[in-house]
Design a protein around this motif. Structure first.
Motif, mmCIF file in Angstrom:
data_model
loop_
_atom_site.group_PDB
_atom_site.id
_atom_site.type_symbol
_atom_site.label_atom_id
_atom_site.label_comp_id
_atom_site.label_asym_id
_atom_site.label_seq_id
_atom_site.Cartn_x
_atom_site.Cartn_y
_atom_site.Cartn_z
ATOM 1 N N ILE A 62 45.745 15.554 48.578
ATOM 2 C CA ILE A 62 44.852 15.117 49.659
ATOM 3 C C ILE A 62 43.421 15.553 49.347
ATOM 4 O O ILE A 62 42.475 14.824 49.618
ATOM 5 C CB ILE A 62 45.330 15.669 51.022
ATOM 6 C CG1 ILE A 62 46.654 15.001 51.411
ATOM 7 C CG2 ILE A 62 44.282 15.485 52.096
ATOM 8 C CD1 ILE A 62 47.354 15.645 52.592
ATOM 9 N N LYS A 63 43.251 16.732 48.739
ATOM 10 C CA LYS A 63 41.913 17.238 48.430
ATOM 11 C C LYS A 63 41.262 16.504 47.258
ATOM 12 O O LYS A 63 40.098 16.147 47.324
ATOM 13 C CB LYS A 63 41.965 18.732 48.102
ATOM 14 C CG LYS A 63 42.208 19.605 49.301
ATOM 15 C CD LYS A 63 42.221 21.058 48.896
ATOM 16 C CE LYS A 63 42.523 21.927 50.091
ATOM 17 N NZ LYS A 63 42.642 23.341 49.732
ATOM 18 N N HIS A 64 42.027 16.311 46.165
ATOM 19 C CA HIS A 64 41.384 15.752 44.974
ATOM 20 C C HIS A 64 41.773 14.312 44.658
ATOM 21 O O HIS A 64 41.084 13.647 43.896
ATOM 22 C CB HIS A 64 41.605 16.642 43.745
ATOM 23 C CG HIS A 64 43.041 16.896 43.398
ATOM 24 N ND1 HIS A 64 43.908 15.926 42.975
ATOM 25 C CD2 HIS A 64 43.745 18.053 43.410
ATOM 26 C CE1 HIS A 64 45.081 16.462 42.729
ATOM 27 N NE2 HIS A 64 45.010 17.745 42.999
ATOM 28 N N GLY A 65 42.860 13.800 45.197
ATOM 29 C CA GLY A 65 43.230 12.399 45.043
ATOM 30 C C GLY A 65 43.808 11.997 43.702
ATOM 31 O O GLY A 65 44.030 10.817 43.446
ATOM 32 N N ASN A 66 44.084 12.947 42.828
ATOM 33 C CA ASN A 66 44.650 12.637 41.513
ATOM 34 C C ASN A 66 46.163 12.846 41.564
ATOM 35 O O ASN A 66 46.634 13.945 41.831
ATOM 36 C CB ASN A 66 44.015 13.520 40.443
ATOM 37 C CG ASN A 66 44.339 13.068 39.049
ATOM 38 O OD1 ASN A 66 45.379 12.498 38.787
ATOM 39 N ND2 ASN A 66 43.418 13.334 38.140
ATOM 40 N N LEU A 112 41.638 20.684 39.061
ATOM 41 C CA LEU A 112 41.059 19.614 39.882
ATOM 42 C C LEU A 112 40.516 20.152 41.200
ATOM 43 O O LEU A 112 39.450 19.736 41.660
ATOM 44 C CB LEU A 112 42.103 18.522 40.153
ATOM 45 C CG LEU A 112 42.474 17.650 38.963
ATOM 46 C CD1 LEU A 112 43.691 16.803 39.288
ATOM 47 C CD2 LEU A 112 41.297 16.778 38.553
ATOM 48 N N ILE A 113 41.234 21.082 41.800
ATOM 49 C CA ILE A 113 40.768 21.685 43.054
ATOM 50 C C ILE A 113 39.493 22.483 42.805
ATOM 51 O O ILE A 113 38.542 22.407 43.585
ATOM 52 C CB ILE A 113 41.859 22.557 43.687
ATOM 53 C CG1 ILE A 113 42.986 21.662 44.210
ATOM 54 C CG2 ILE A 113 41.305 23.415 44.813
ATOM 55 C CD1 ILE A 113 44.202 22.420 44.693
ATOM 56 N N ALA A 114 39.453 23.242 41.711
ATOM 57 C CA ALA A 114 38.250 24.025 41.391
ATOM 58 C C ALA A 114 37.066 23.097 41.121
ATOM 59 O O ALA A 114 35.945 23.374 41.555
ATOM 60 C CB ALA A 114 38.521 24.914 40.181
ATOM 61 N N LYS A 115 37.310 22.002 40.411
ATOM 62 C CA LYS A 115 36.241 21.044 40.122
ATOM 63 C C LYS A 115 35.729 20.411 41.415
ATOM 64 O O LYS A 115 34.530 20.250 41.613
ATOM 65 C CB LYS A 115 36.767 19.965 39.184
ATOM 66 C CG LYS A 115 35.741 18.951 38.768
ATOM 67 C CD LYS A 115 36.357 17.937 37.821
ATOM 68 C CE LYS A 115 35.380 16.851 37.475
ATOM 69 N NZ LYS A 115 35.993 15.809 36.658
ATOM 70 N N LYS A 116 36.644 20.076 42.310
ATOM 71 C CA LYS A 116 36.266 19.482 43.597
ATOM 72 C C LYS A 116 35.451 20.480 44.418
ATOM 73 O O LYS A 116 34.475 20.106 45.055
ATOM 74 C CB LYS A 116 37.538 19.062 44.351
ATOM 75 C CG LYS A 116 37.291 18.348 45.628
ATOM 76 C CD LYS A 116 36.887 16.919 45.384
ATOM 77 C CE LYS A 116 36.876 16.165 46.689
ATOM 78 N NZ LYS A 116 36.479 14.806 46.525
ATOM 79 N N ALA A 117 35.826 21.755 44.373
ATOM 80 C CA ALA A 117 35.088 22.787 45.112
ATOM 81 C C ALA A 117 33.675 22.934 44.562
ATOM 82 O O ALA A 117 32.729 23.136 45.324
ATOM 83 C CB ALA A 117 35.832 24.113 45.052
ATOM 84 N N LEU A 118 33.511 22.847 43.244
ATOM 85 C CA LEU A 118 32.178 22.948 42.654
ATOM 86 C C LEU A 118 31.297 21.776 43.052
ATOM 87 O O LEU A 118 30.107 21.938 43.295
ATOM 88 C CB LEU A 118 32.278 23.017 41.125
ATOM 89 C CG LEU A 118 32.766 24.327 40.540
ATOM 90 C CD1 LEU A 118 32.927 24.193 39.026
ATOM 91 C CD2 LEU A 118 31.810 25.447 40.868
ATOM 92 N N VAL A 119 31.877 20.595 43.118
ATOM 93 C CA VAL A 119 31.118 19.405 43.485
ATOM 94 C C VAL A 119 30.662 19.483 44.935
ATOM 95 O O VAL A 119 29.576 19.045 45.282
ATOM 96 C CB VAL A 119 31.957 18.126 43.248
ATOM 97 C CG1 VAL A 119 31.297 16.895 43.829
ATOM 98 C CG2 VAL A 119 32.209 17.953 41.765
#
Length: 125
Positions: A62-66, A112-119
């Protein structure tokens, strides 16, 4: 956090499979190696793997969609479950890649979650 625990559980499964095979090959510990190779141990070890997959992957999706990490973990768990229905000599050759697939899926999920948090972090400027 859940992905770290899930990676650790899958890693323990991987270590278990490798060590059990080595101990069985050496036949040095007799009863201990038989206990490690008993079917109920495999079923008990699979419970936290499935539990952490259910607790972490849907919410992370749900958070990153991948969907790829979820597919990797589902394939890995499905392959591990299949070893209960296949001849025993296939178990090692299926379980090792399955554990690696599960660990990879959880690691990828965490990335992916860490990347989404950085964005999503606000920038100072």
């Amino acid at each position: 956090m859940k992905d770290n625990i899930a990676i650790a559980c899958s890693g323990l499964c991987l270590v278990h499979c490798v060590i059990t095979s080595m101990l069985m090959g050496l036949a040095a510990l007799g009863a201990v190696s038989a206990w490690l190779d008993s079917p109920w141990i495999h079923q008990v070890m699979l419970v936290p793997v499935i539990l952490f997959a259910l607790l972490s992957l849907p919410f992370a999706y749900i958070k990153h969609g991948n969907h790829v990490p979820m597919i990797l973990v589902i394939l890995g768990i499905s392959a591990m479950v299949s070893t209960f229905f296949l001849p025993e000599h296939y178990e090692f050759w299926i379980t090792i890649p399955s554990a690696l697939a599960i660990m990879s899926g959880h690691f990828w999920n965490r990335q992916l979650i860490a990347k989404k948090a950085l964005v999503m972090e606000p920038s100072n400027g």
